[in-house]
Scaffold this motif. Structure first.
Motif, PDB file in Angstrom:
ATOM      1  N   HIS A   1       0.834  -1.205   0.000  1.00 42.67           N
ATOM      2  CA  HIS A   1       0.000   0.000   0.000  1.00 42.67           C
ATOM      3  C   HIS A   1       0.869   1.256   0.000  1.00 42.67           C
ATOM      4  O   HIS A   1       0.573   2.217  -0.726  1.00 42.67           O
ATOM      5  CB  HIS A   1      -0.914  -0.006   1.228  1.00 42.67           C
ATOM      6  CG  HIS A   1      -1.753   1.229   1.354  1.00 42.67           C
ATOM      7  ND1 HIS A   1      -2.820   1.499   0.531  1.00 42.67           N
ATOM      8  CD2 HIS A   1      -1.648   2.300   2.200  1.00 42.67           C
ATOM      9  CE1 HIS A   1      -3.350   2.662   0.855  1.00 42.67           C
ATOM     10  NE2 HIS A   1      -2.657   3.173   1.868  1.00 42.67           N
ATOM     11  N   GLU A   2       1.929   1.260   0.797  1.00 45.23           N
ATOM     12  CA  GLU A   2       2.839   2.413   0.838  1.00 45.23           C
ATOM     13  C   GLU A   2       3.501   2.640  -0.511  1.00 45.23           C
ATOM     14  O   GLU A   2       3.656   3.785  -0.960  1.00 45.23           O
ATOM     15  CB  GLU A   2       3.902   2.205   1.919  1.00 45.23           C
ATOM     16  CG  GLU A   2       3.370   2.323   3.331  1.00 45.23           C
ATOM     17  CD  GLU A   2       4.372   1.896   4.379  1.00 45.23           C
ATOM     18  OE1 GLU A   2       4.204   2.273   5.552  1.00 45.23           O
ATOM     19  OE2 GLU A   2       5.339   1.163   4.025  1.00 45.23           O
ATOM     20  N   GLU A   3       3.882   1.558  -1.184  1.00 46.44           N
ATOM     21  CA  GLU A   3       4.548   1.691  -2.483  1.00 46.44           C
ATOM     22  C   GLU A   3       3.576   2.205  -3.540  1.00 46.44           C
ATOM     23  O   GLU A   3       3.934   3.079  -4.349  1.00 46.44           O
ATOM     24  CB  GLU A   3       5.124   0.343  -2.918  1.00 46.44           C
ATOM     25  CG  GLU A   3       5.854   0.361  -4.248  1.00 46.44           C
ATOM     26  CD  GLU A   3       7.130   1.169  -4.236  1.00 46.44           C
ATOM     27  OE1 GLU A   3       7.747   1.304  -5.321  1.00 46.44           O
ATOM     28  OE2 GLU A   3       7.532   1.674  -3.165  1.00 46.44           O
ATOM     29  N   ILE A   4       2.377   1.696  -3.550  1.00 46.29           N
ATOM     30  CA  ILE A   4       1.380   2.156  -4.516  1.00 46.29           C
ATOM     31  C   ILE A   4       1.070   3.636  -4.293  1.00 46.29           C
ATOM     32  O   ILE A   4       1.009   4.425  -5.243  1.00 46.29           O
ATOM     33  CB  ILE A   4       0.096   1.295  -4.411  1.00 46.29           C
ATOM     34  CG1 ILE A   4       0.379  -0.121  -4.947  1.00 46.29           C
ATOM     35  CG2 ILE A   4      -1.056   1.936  -5.183  1.00 46.29           C
ATOM     36  CD1 ILE A   4      -0.733  -1.115  -4.668  1.00 46.29           C
ATOM     37  N   THR A   5       0.893   4.017  -3.045  1.00 42.20           N
ATOM     38  CA  THR A   5       0.605   5.426  -2.725  1.00 42.20           C
ATOM     39  C   THR A   5       1.779   6.319  -3.110  1.00 42.20           C
ATOM     40  O   THR A   5       1.591   7.409  -3.657  1.00 42.20           O
ATOM     41  CB  THR A   5       0.298   5.576  -1.230  1.00 42.20           C
ATOM     42  OG1 THR A   5      -0.825   4.748  -0.900  1.00 42.20           O
ATOM     43  CG2 THR A   5      -0.037   7.028  -0.891  1.00 42.20           C
ATOM     44  N   ARG A   6       3.001   5.846  -2.831  1.00 44.17           N
ATOM     45  CA  ARG A   6       4.191   6.630  -3.174  1.00 44.17           C
ATOM     46  C   ARG A   6       4.277   6.875  -4.683  1.00 44.17           C
ATOM     47  O   ARG A   6       4.543   8.000  -5.136  1.00 44.17           O
ATOM     48  CB  ARG A   6       5.456   5.905  -2.702  1.00 44.17           C
ATOM     49  CG  ARG A   6       6.747   6.694  -2.911  1.00 44.17           C
ATOM     50  CD  ARG A   6       7.962   5.823  -2.644  1.00 44.17           C
ATOM     51  NE  ARG A   6       8.116   4.790  -3.648  1.00 44.17           N
ATOM     52  CZ  ARG A   6       8.623   4.981  -4.860  1.00 44.17           C
ATOM     53  NH1 ARG A   6       9.016   6.198  -5.228  1.00 44.17           N
ATOM     54  NH2 ARG A   6       8.731   3.987  -5.710  1.00 44.17           N
ATOM     55  N   LEU A   7       4.048   5.845  -5.470  1.00 44.74           N
ATOM     56  CA  LEU A   7       4.124   5.985  -6.925  1.00 44.74           C
ATOM     57  C   LEU A   7       3.031   6.909  -7.450  1.00 44.74           C
ATOM     58  O   LEU A   7       3.261   7.698  -8.375  1.00 44.74           O
ATOM     59  CB  LEU A   7       4.030   4.612  -7.587  1.00 44.74           C
ATOM     60  CG  LEU A   7       5.266   3.719  -7.456  1.00 44.74           C
ATOM     61  CD1 LEU A   7       4.969   2.311  -7.952  1.00 44.74           C
ATOM     62  CD2 LEU A   7       6.443   4.312  -8.220  1.00 44.74           C
TER      63      LEU A   7
ATOM     64  N   HIS B   1      -7.665  11.861 -11.020  1.00 47.66           N
ATOM     65  CA  HIS B   1      -8.222  10.757 -11.802  1.00 47.66           C
ATOM     66  C   HIS B   1      -7.126   9.982 -12.517  1.00 47.66           C
ATOM     67  O   HIS B   1      -7.114   8.740 -12.501  1.00 47.66           O
ATOM     68  CB  HIS B   1      -9.237  11.298 -12.807  1.00 47.66           C
ATOM     69  CG  HIS B   1      -9.788  10.248 -13.721  1.00 47.66           C
ATOM     70  ND1 HIS B   1     -10.675   9.282 -13.295  1.00 47.66           N
ATOM     71  CD2 HIS B   1      -9.557  10.008 -15.048  1.00 47.66           C
ATOM     72  CE1 HIS B   1     -10.974   8.485 -14.308  1.00 47.66           C
ATOM     73  NE2 HIS B   1     -10.314   8.908 -15.382  1.00 47.66           N
ATOM     74  N   ARG B   2      -6.181  10.689 -13.123  1.00 49.79           N
ATOM     75  CA  ARG B   2      -5.111  10.029 -13.879  1.00 49.79           C
ATOM     76  C   ARG B   2      -4.175   9.223 -12.983  1.00 49.79           C
ATOM     77  O   ARG B   2      -3.520   8.299 -13.447  1.00 49.79           O
ATOM     78  CB  ARG B   2      -4.290  11.065 -14.651  1.00 49.79           C
ATOM     79  CG  ARG B   2      -5.027  11.673 -15.822  1.00 49.79           C
ATOM     80  CD  ARG B   2      -4.073  12.423 -16.718  1.00 49.79           C
ATOM     81  NE  ARG B   2      -4.758  13.029 -17.853  1.00 49.79           N
ATOM     82  CZ  ARG B   2      -4.144  13.413 -18.956  1.00 49.79           C
ATOM     83  NH1 ARG B   2      -2.844  13.270 -19.079  1.00 49.79           N
ATOM     84  NH2 ARG B   2      -4.831  13.962 -19.954  1.00 49.79           N
ATOM     85  N   CYS B   3      -4.100   9.611 -11.711  1.00 56.25           N
ATOM     86  CA  CYS B   3      -3.167   8.944 -10.798  1.00 56.25           C
ATOM     87  C   CYS B   3      -3.846   7.908  -9.907  1.00 56.25           C
ATOM     88  O   CYS B   3      -3.224   7.391  -8.973  1.00 56.25           O
ATOM     89  CB  CYS B   3      -2.445   9.982  -9.949  1.00 56.25           C
ATOM     90  SG  CYS B   3      -1.391  11.079 -10.929  1.00 56.25           S
ATOM     91  N   GLY B   4      -5.110   7.633 -10.174  1.00 59.71           N
ATOM     92  CA  GLY B   4      -5.767   6.544  -9.478  1.00 59.71           C
ATOM     93  C   GLY B   4      -6.439   6.892  -8.175  1.00 59.71           C
ATOM     94  O   GLY B   4      -6.848   5.992  -7.419  1.00 59.71           O
ATOM     95  N   PHE B   5      -6.575   8.194  -7.862  1.00 59.56           N
ATOM     96  CA  PHE B   5      -7.278   8.586  -6.655  1.00 59.56           C
ATOM     97  C   PHE B   5      -8.780   8.660  -6.948  1.00 59.56           C
ATOM     98  O   PHE B   5      -9.189   9.069  -8.045  1.00 59.56           O
ATOM     99  CB  PHE B   5      -6.787   9.940  -6.158  1.00 59.56           C
ATOM    100  CG  PHE B   5      -5.342   9.904  -5.693  1.00 59.56           C
ATOM    101  CD1 PHE B   5      -5.019   9.420  -4.434  1.00 59.56           C
ATOM    102  CD2 PHE B   5      -4.328  10.351  -6.531  1.00 59.56           C
ATOM    103  CE1 PHE B   5      -3.700   9.385  -4.021  1.00 59.56           C
ATOM    104  CE2 PHE B   5      -3.010  10.302  -6.125  1.00 59.56           C
ATOM    105  CZ  PHE B   5      -2.683   9.821  -4.856  1.00 59.56           C
ATOM    106  N   ALA B   6      -9.584   8.253  -5.961  1.00 55.61           N
ATOM    107  CA  ALA B   6     -11.019   8.176  -6.185  1.00 55.61           C
ATOM    108  C   ALA B   6     -11.612   9.537  -6.528  1.00 55.61           C
ATOM    109  O   ALA B   6     -12.444   9.656  -7.434  1.00 55.61           O
ATOM    110  CB  ALA B   6     -11.704   7.586  -4.950  1.00 55.61           C
TER     111      ALA B   6
ATOM    112  N   VAL C   1      -6.653  15.236   0.653  1.00 57.99           N
ATOM    113  CA  VAL C   1      -6.535  14.785   2.031  1.00 57.99           C
ATOM    114  C   VAL C   1      -5.308  13.912   2.212  1.00 57.99           C
ATOM    115  O   VAL C   1      -4.588  14.002   3.206  1.00 57.99           O
ATOM    116  CB  VAL C   1      -7.805  13.996   2.455  1.00 57.99           C
ATOM    117  CG1 VAL C   1      -7.582  13.314   3.794  1.00 57.99           C
ATOM    118  CG2 VAL C   1      -8.985  14.942   2.531  1.00 57.99           C
ATOM    119  N   MET C   2      -5.050  13.052   1.234  1.00 60.85           N
ATOM    120  CA  MET C   2      -3.896  12.171   1.307  1.00 60.85           C
ATOM    121  C   MET C   2      -2.604  12.955   1.301  1.00 60.85           C
ATOM    122  O   MET C   2      -1.648  12.584   1.931  1.00 60.85           O
ATOM    123  CB  MET C   2      -3.902  11.213   0.118  1.00 60.85           C
ATOM    124  CG  MET C   2      -5.067  10.237   0.112  1.00 60.85           C
ATOM    125  SD  MET C   2      -4.880   8.888   1.274  1.00 60.85           S
ATOM    126  CE  MET C   2      -3.619   7.925   0.451  1.00 60.85           C
TER     127      MET C   2
END
Length: 372
Positions: free
Chosen positions: A332-338, A359-364, A371-372
């Motif tokens: 999860h940390e790696e996916i969020t970092r990328l 949207h392009r980076c996969g955030f809902a 917030v992230m």
């Protein structure tokens, strides 16, 4: 009719950061001008000296370290934005010059970003190549300090600023051959990276398997003329040029230009020179390659840890345990970092809105991204 300001621009075009900065200056002039411009090096019918003497200017933007007429420009009684390579480098002083604002590079930040990028790719051996100049030394210093914070050392080597003859290149060859392999090599700019690449190829060093190069400036001519093509740090120099023009505009209207305008890291344009896995666990190496391909390349930015496990045909539990053991990070940390790394690149390098980038980076949603 209001008098149009006449601006002298001397940013030698052989330097890619100057070309990028010029585009930002011209973008500002289109939006807030019009300005009349005399661009030395592009107006081929005029020499620098003749351009300086041809008319009265209202302001100037110059590269003081590479301009042939910097001192003469600084003697003019006009507002000047001066570009220098490092904040520690004192610009030329000219008596009688008017208000000045400085543009400079965040070299310490660039070195740290280079270390972070190479650490994220799993390298264990690190080296750095620079030249005997303050801006280069600061990039090497911060690169080594960041690695030290993570428990690694970096072997560094400096070449002379000019006159790199056969003897110096022979010493560079000897140093490159002696490096532990495989190693990640940070090089302070693209022209030096191409030179080192050529020396390494002639020495029989396999790239990127034995030597993986990351340089700075993202000049496509230099990066694509190495074998393999070189990954390079892109800086936000076009944005800096826009801000430099805005500062000049303020000064020409009797206001202060503000403090130093700093440009720095905006992302990495990854090419084949760092496209190699340094993780010992083949499952982890495949996971990193897949995540980089899906997120950084935009093919599936919303990929989850479960979906990654399905792609790799393994259980999520096994993948999570082995990934954490090898990298020290959770999936999860790696996916969020990328995702954040890609979002940072898009924020600094494109006009896309926060919503489009989210949207392009996969955030809902954009709010989730914020917030992230």
């Amino acid at each position: 009719m209001k008098k149009l300001p006449y601006i002298l621009i001397d940013l030698p075009a052989t330097i890619v950061t100057n070309r990028q900065m010029l585009m930002g200056i011209l973008r500002y002039a289109h939006l807030h001008g019009p300005w009349l411009t005399q661009i030395i090096g592009y107006d081929t019918h005029l020499s620098a000296k003749n351009a300086l003497n041809s008319r009265q200017y209202d302001g100037a933007i110059i590269d003081v370290e590479n301009s042939a007429i910097a001192r003469q420009i600084l003697r003019l009684d006009i507002p000047v934005v001066q570009s220098i390579s490092d904040i520690a480098t004192p610009p030329p002083v000219a008596a009688g010059s008017a208000i000045r604002t400085t543009v400079t590079s965040d070299n310490l930040g660039i070195g740290r970003a280079a270390a972070d990028f190479l650490l994220s790719r799993g390298f264990q051996n690190f080296s750095a190549l620079g030249i005997a100049s303050a801006w280069s030394q600061n990039r090497l210093l911060s690169f080594a300090e960041r690695l030290k914070d993570h428990g690694y050392d970096a072997q560094t080597y400096e070449l002379p600023v000019v006159r790199r003859g056969k003897r110096e290149l022979a010493r560079l060859r000897k140093w490159l051959l002696a490096l532990p392999k495989p190693t990640a090599l940070f090089i302070v700019n693209d022209p030096l990276a191409r030179q080192a690449n050529n020396v390494a190829l002639q020495a029989g060093i396999a790239m990127p398997e034995e030597l993986s190069i990351l340089s700075v400036d993202n000049d496509p001519v230099y990066c694509e003329s190495t074998t393999p093509p070189a990954s390079s740090i892109q800086m936000n120099t076009e944005e800096c040029g826009f801000n430099a023009a805005r500062a000049l505009d303020r000064m020409m209207n009797g206001q202060t230009g503000g403090g130093p305008i700093v440009y720095g890291y905006a992302g990495v344009e990854e090419r084949m020179s760092t496209n190699v896995s340094c993780y010992k666990d083949p499952l982890v190496a495949a996971a990193v390659r897949t995540l980089t391909d899906r997120i950084a390349c935009g093919k599936q930015p919303s990929i989850s840890a479960g979906e990654l496990a399905q792609v790799l045909k393994t259980s999520l539990r096994i993948l999570e345990v082995r990934f954490k053991s090898e990298t020290g990070r959770t999936l999860h940390e790696e996916i969020t970092r990328l995702r954040f790394e890609q979002a940072q690149n898009l924020l600094k390098r494109t006009p896309l809105s926060v919503g489009e980038i989210a949207h392009r980076c996969g955030f809902a949603t954009a709010s989730h991204f914020s917030v992230m």
